[in-house]
Write an enzyme that holds these catalytic residues in place. Structure first.
Site, PDB file in Angstrom:
ATOM      1  N   ARG A 125       0.820  -1.290   0.190  1.00  0.00           N
ATOM      2  CA  ARG A 125      -0.045   0.055  -0.017  1.00  0.00           C
ATOM      3  C   ARG A 125       0.787   1.107   0.151  1.00  0.00           C
ATOM      4  NH1 ARG A 125      -3.492  -0.843   5.267  1.00  0.00           N
ATOM      5  NH2 ARG A 125      -4.410   1.279   4.747  1.00  0.00           N
ATOM      6  N   SER A 141     -11.680   1.226  14.987  1.00  0.00           N
ATOM      7  CA  SER A 141     -11.467  -0.237  15.350  1.00  0.00           C
ATOM      8  C   SER A 141     -12.485  -0.661  15.922  1.00  0.00           C
ATOM      9  CB  SER A 141     -10.154  -0.426  16.033  1.00  0.00           C
ATOM     10  OG  SER A 141     -10.134  -1.455  16.873  1.00  0.00           O
ATOM     11  N   LEU A 142     -13.450  -1.709  15.625  1.00  0.00           N
ATOM     12  CA  LEU A 142     -14.596  -2.095  16.382  1.00  0.00           C
ATOM     13  C   LEU A 142     -14.086  -2.862  17.745  1.00  0.00           C
ATOM     14  CD1 LEU A 142     -17.066  -3.860  13.789  1.00  0.00           C
ATOM     15  CD2 LEU A 142     -16.964  -1.397  14.835  1.00  0.00           C
ATOM     16  N   ARG A 143     -12.878  -3.395  17.943  1.00  0.00           N
ATOM     17  CA  ARG A 143     -12.260  -3.853  18.918  1.00  0.00           C
ATOM     18  C   ARG A 143     -11.927  -2.783  19.936  1.00  0.00           C
ATOM     19  NH1 ARG A 143      -7.094  -3.713  20.912  1.00  0.00           N
ATOM     20  NH2 ARG A 143      -6.454  -2.857  18.704  1.00  0.00           N
ATOM     21  N   ARG A 144     -11.222  -1.853  19.593  1.00  0.00           N
ATOM     22  CA  ARG A 144     -11.114  -0.857  20.454  1.00  0.00           C
ATOM     23  C   ARG A 144     -12.163  -0.149  20.995  1.00  0.00           C
ATOM     24  NH1 ARG A 144      -6.382   1.332  16.712  1.00  0.00           N
ATOM     25  NH2 ARG A 144      -4.640  -0.039  17.440  1.00  0.00           N
ATOM     26  N   GLN A 164      -1.086   9.805  10.155  1.00  0.00           N
ATOM     27  CA  GLN A 164      -1.043  11.037   9.796  1.00  0.00           C
ATOM     28  C   GLN A 164      -2.320  11.661   9.854  1.00  0.00           C
ATOM     29  OE1 GLN A 164       0.832   8.852   8.055  1.00  0.00           O
ATOM     30  NE2 GLN A 164       2.876   9.101   8.800  1.00  0.00           N
ATOM     31  N   CYS A 179     -13.465  -7.777  10.089  1.00  0.00           N
ATOM     32  CA  CYS A 179     -13.490  -6.351  10.728  1.00  0.00           C
ATOM     33  C   CYS A 179     -14.686  -5.846  11.407  1.00  0.00           C
ATOM     34  CB  CYS A 179     -13.080  -5.265   9.569  1.00  0.00           C
ATOM     35  SG  CYS A 179     -11.386  -5.462   9.038  1.00  0.00           S
ATOM     36  N   ARG A 239      -5.259  10.617  11.242  1.00  0.00           N
ATOM     37  CA  ARG A 239      -5.894  10.434  12.541  1.00  0.00           C
ATOM     38  C   ARG A 239      -5.264  11.418  13.657  1.00  0.00           C
ATOM     39  NH1 ARG A 239      -6.041   4.142  13.648  1.00  0.00           N
ATOM     40  NH2 ARG A 239      -4.529   4.073  11.929  1.00  0.00           N
ATOM     41  N   ARG A 278     -11.083   7.206  10.588  1.00  0.00           N
ATOM     42  CA  ARG A 278     -10.562   6.447   9.637  1.00  0.00           C
ATOM     43  C   ARG A 278      -9.254   7.403   9.153  1.00  0.00           C
ATOM     44  NH1 ARG A 278     -12.715   3.816   5.435  1.00  0.00           N
ATOM     45  NH2 ARG A 278     -10.486   3.527   5.378  1.00  0.00           N
ATOM     46  N   LYS A 293      -2.082  -8.061  10.933  1.00  0.00           N
ATOM     47  CA  LYS A 293      -3.567  -7.615  11.553  1.00  0.00           C
ATOM     48  C   LYS A 293      -4.563  -7.463  10.655  1.00  0.00           C
ATOM     49  CE  LYS A 293      -2.988  -2.926  13.236  1.00  0.00           C
ATOM     50  NZ  LYS A 293      -4.067  -2.387  12.741  1.00  0.00           N
ATOM     51  N   ASP A 294      -4.151  -6.807   9.424  1.00  0.00           N
ATOM     52  CA  ASP A 294      -5.102  -6.450   8.252  1.00  0.00           C
ATOM     53  C   ASP A 294      -5.433  -7.565   7.535  1.00  0.00           C
ATOM     54  OD1 ASP A 294      -5.347  -3.841   9.078  1.00  0.00           O
ATOM     55  OD2 ASP A 294      -3.629  -3.181   7.495  1.00  0.00           O
TER      56      ASP A 294
END
Length: 318
Positions: free
Chosen positions: A17, A141-144, A165, A254, A167, A161, A95-96
């Protein structure tokens, strides 16, 4: 086998990416390969591939990932290029990565794992407990989100999102009182000036495979496999085998708040896992410990136990 090495005129192509963090990971991979085979860095070409998850309009609109796709948002176009031969390897934040790769591809090389911890980022505070009642927290993040609301249901969690940088700029603009980033990402970007405080895994269990760079290749490319074996970190691979099997058994995506971390102590592996309701109203966790060779089995067993405890409908959105 005799390894056929790349040259500046016929380089090994590394797909990635285009975000600063993704590029830093690709540069690290290139540096390790260059050093392992005593080759100039020009023998390895960095190929930037635009992926759906980096679409600027979706980032600007702060559209939740669950609305536009899953983990494949950050990998699909890169994997297509790998299958078509446009690149030779793909470098990812593990993790992605989905737990199942497309036919013809394999993810079996991992660089030494960085700091696994999440980091609390704020210009005025250092801990979650410092947040005022009803404070606004930014995270995609849904986890966070679920972990935060489980501890502090009073918090106002908003979508955040974008790359590191982006964020940080949103935080500076006052969109939220704090946000969370992976400590590994800040380290790899050498962003020592960011007001970040690491959170111990006992307080916020990280995402599966957080802090690990994974390298994907074509299954039938034996030459590249041989090259990658020279930079593969076995302990990281052992830990991720347990974590990713845990995620696979949970059918995680996700859209599913799941956390997990495997640690090694001599020949013993300890795996801790957690599943949460998306609204944070409930969380179930567990731990398994055993020989390193049994890591994947422990991942399956722990996931099945948590699923049984959770019961049907646990991950439904409210």
């Amino acid at each position: 086998m005799t390894v056929r090495l790349p040259t500046p005129s016929a380089p090994l192509k590394i797909g990635t990416r285009g975000s600063p963090l993704a590029l830093a990971q690709a540069y690290e991979t290139r540096k390790r390969l260059s050093s392992a085979f005593d080759l100039p860095e020009e023998a390895f070409e960095i190929v930037v591939i635009k992926v759906t998850g980096d679409n600027r309009s979706m980032i600007a609109a702060d559209r939740p990932l669950k609305e536009i796709g899953n983990k494949g948002l950050f990998t699909r176009e890169i994997e297509d290029a790998l299958l078509e031969g446009g690149i030779d390897i793909a470098v990812h934040s593990t993790k992605d990565m989905p737990t199942v790769q497309p036919d013809g591809l394999i993810l079996d090389t991992f660089l030494p794992r960085e700091d696994v911890r999440d980091a609390f980022v704020s210009h005025s505070l250092t801990r979650i407990t410092d947040l005022a009642e009803g404070a606004t927290v930014g995270t995609s993040s849904l986890r966070r989100r679920a972990q935060l609301l489980h501890k502090r249901p009073d918090l106002n969690v908003v979508e955040f999102r974008g790359n590191v940088q982006t964020r940080l700029q949103k935080l500076a603009d006052g969109v939220a009182d704090c946000t969370f980033l992976a400590s590994a990402g800040l380290s790899r970007l050498n962003m020592t000036d960011v007001p970040a405080t690491p959170i111990e895994p006992t307080d916020m269990l990280p995402a599966i495979a957080q802090g690990a760079i994974g390298i994907e290749r074509r299954i039938d490319d034996a030459n590249t496999a041989e090259m990658l074996s020279a930079i593969h970190d076995t302990p990281t691979g052992q830990r991720l085998a347990a974590e990713r099997q845990f995620l696979f058994t949970l059918d995680g995506s996700c859209e599913t708040p799941i956390a997990g971390l495997a640690t090694l102590d001599g020949n013993t592996l300890t795996l801790t896992g957690e599943v949460l309701r998306p609204d944070g109203s409930d969380a179930i966790s567990g731990t398994r410990e055993g020989p390193i060779a049994d890591g994947a089995t422990m991942g399956t067993d722990l996931a099945q136990d948590l699923l049984k405890s959770a019961g049907p409908g646990f991950f439904d959105w409210h």
